[in-house]
Design a protein around this motif. Structure first.
Motif, short mmCIF file in Angstrom:
data_model
loop_
_atom_site.label_atom_id
_atom_site.label_comp_id
_atom_site.label_asym_id
_atom_site.label_seq_id
_atom_site.Cartn_x
_atom_site.Cartn_y
_atom_site.Cartn_z
N LEU A 34 -5.60 10.98 21.41
CA LEU A 34 -4.53 11.94 21.18
C LEU A 34 -3.25 11.41 21.82
O LEU A 34 -3.10 11.44 23.05
N ARG A 35 -2.35 10.90 21.00
CA ARG A 35 -1.15 10.21 21.48
C ARG A 35 0.02 10.53 20.57
O ARG A 35 -0.14 10.60 19.36
N ALA A 36 1.19 10.68 21.16
CA ALA A 36 2.40 10.90 20.36
C ALA A 36 3.41 9.80 20.67
O ALA A 36 3.54 9.36 21.82
N TYR A 37 4.10 9.36 19.62
CA TYR A 37 5.07 8.28 19.74
C TYR A 37 6.38 8.69 19.09
O TYR A 37 6.38 9.27 17.99
N MET A 55 7.60 15.73 13.47
CA MET A 55 6.45 14.95 13.96
C MET A 55 5.36 14.97 12.90
O MET A 55 4.96 16.04 12.43
N ILE A 56 4.87 13.78 12.52
CA ILE A 56 3.83 13.65 11.50
C ILE A 56 2.48 13.46 12.18
O ILE A 56 2.37 12.67 13.13
N ALA A 57 1.46 14.17 11.73
CA ALA A 57 0.11 14.02 12.28
C ALA A 57 -0.61 12.88 11.56
O ALA A 57 -0.64 12.85 10.32
N LEU A 58 -1.18 11.96 12.31
CA LEU A 58 -1.92 10.83 11.76
C LEU A 58 -3.37 10.92 12.23
O LEU A 58 -3.65 10.90 13.43
N LEU A 59 -4.29 11.00 11.26
CA LEU A 59 -5.71 11.19 11.55
C LEU A 59 -6.51 10.06 10.92
O LEU A 59 -6.79 10.07 9.72
N HIS A 80 10.93 10.05 11.76
CA HIS A 80 9.99 11.03 12.31
C HIS A 80 9.03 10.35 13.29
O HIS A 80 8.54 9.25 13.04
N GLY A 81 8.73 11.05 14.37
CA GLY A 81 7.71 10.59 15.29
C GLY A 81 6.32 10.86 14.74
O GLY A 81 6.15 11.51 13.70
N VAL A 82 5.31 10.37 15.46
CA VAL A 82 3.92 10.47 15.00
C VAL A 82 3.04 10.97 16.15
O VAL A 82 3.18 10.50 17.29
N VAL A 83 2.15 11.90 15.85
CA VAL A 83 1.10 12.28 16.79
C VAL A 83 -0.23 11.89 16.18
O VAL A 83 -0.56 12.29 15.06
N CYS A 84 -0.97 11.02 16.87
CA CYS A 84 -2.28 10.55 16.41
C CYS A 84 -3.37 11.40 17.07
O CYS A 84 -3.29 11.69 18.27
N ALA A 85 -4.38 11.76 16.29
CA ALA A 85 -5.47 12.55 16.84
C ALA A 85 -6.77 12.15 16.16
O ALA A 85 -6.77 11.63 15.04
N ASP A 86 -7.88 12.38 16.87
CA ASP A 86 -9.20 12.16 16.29
C ASP A 86 -9.64 13.43 15.58
O ASP A 86 -9.34 14.54 16.04
#
Length: 228
Positions: free
Chosen positions: A149-152, A1-5, A79-85
């Motif tokens: 805060l969302r994961a895909y 899972m990759i973190a996207l900020l 890889h999936g992605v988790v987006c966060a602020d």
């Protein structure tokens, strides 16, 4: 899972979050035209191992998210992605929990907050209204439609790249599109954190609220909400 900020004029909260996430996952930071004032914080993010992408001028959160999603799809296929602020609202442990939920289930996961005492009034009212309208438009109960805060799962990335909206409306359009496409939306309870009455947010109560409600109301009344 990759973190996207996605960030705009980021503060020290960005390197703090990256430090707390540690080596759990690669991180991609998208600087949405923060300008010279953002350089020191972004340098700190690079030093912590993050990939930093840039928009020369501010284009909006949706555009920043799609830039990051496109890069991740190419650099880390499968890889999936988790987006966060990165403004201090999201704790590293909650980012991990939301990411883990999607890794286990293969479903979209939202980190949802409680909106009780201690939450700014405008946030309580705004989230309550959008949640009610979203349920009326889709039949789905989502307590916190505005969470960042969302994961895909990985297979959703091409679909996410095709959803329009350059501003904060993008995240609402994603939820509406998921409901139309039949993609399940799960929720994970996370901590509710507002610092200095949410002073770090770049959300405009008037302009950005109008952009968020436009596709929501279009969905409610059966209109085509695909265009901005």
């Amino acid at each position: 899972m990759i973190a996207l900020l996605p960030v705009y004029r980021p503060s020290f909260h960005l390197p703090q979050l990256l430090t707390a996430l540690g080596n759990d996952a690669p991180a991609v930071v998208v600087d949405d035209g923060g300008g010279p004032g953002a350089a020191a914080v972004l340098d700190a993010a690079r030093a912590l191992g993050a990939t930093v992408l840039h928009h020369p001028a501010n284009r909006g959160k949706g555009a920043a998210l799609r830039t990051g999603l496109a890069h991740i799809a190419e650099a880390w296929p499968g890889h999936g992605v988790v987006c966060a602020d990165a403004d201090g609202q999201h704790r590293a442990e909650d980012v991990r929990r939301v990411a883990r939920h999607t890794e286990v289930t293969g479903r979209i996961a939202l980190g949802v907050r409680e909106f009780g005492a201690g939450v700014p009034l405008r946030s309580r009212v705004g989230n309550g209204l959008t949640a009610a309208l979203f349920r009326a438009a889709t039949g789905l109960r989502v307590r916190d439609t505005q969470t960042g805060l969302r994961a895909y799962p990985a297979e959703h990335l091409p679909w996410l790249l095709g959803i329009p909206g350059d501003g904060f409306d993008y995240e609402m359009r994603v939820l509406l599109a998921a409901a139309r496409a039949g993609h399940p939306i799960d929720t994970v309870d996370v901590a509710t954190t507002y610092l200095d009455d949410n002073a770090g947010s770049h959300f405009s109560p008037l302009g950005d609220s109008a952009r968020v409600y436009r596709p929501l109301l279009a969905g409610l009344f059966g209109a085509d909400a695909r265009e901005g």
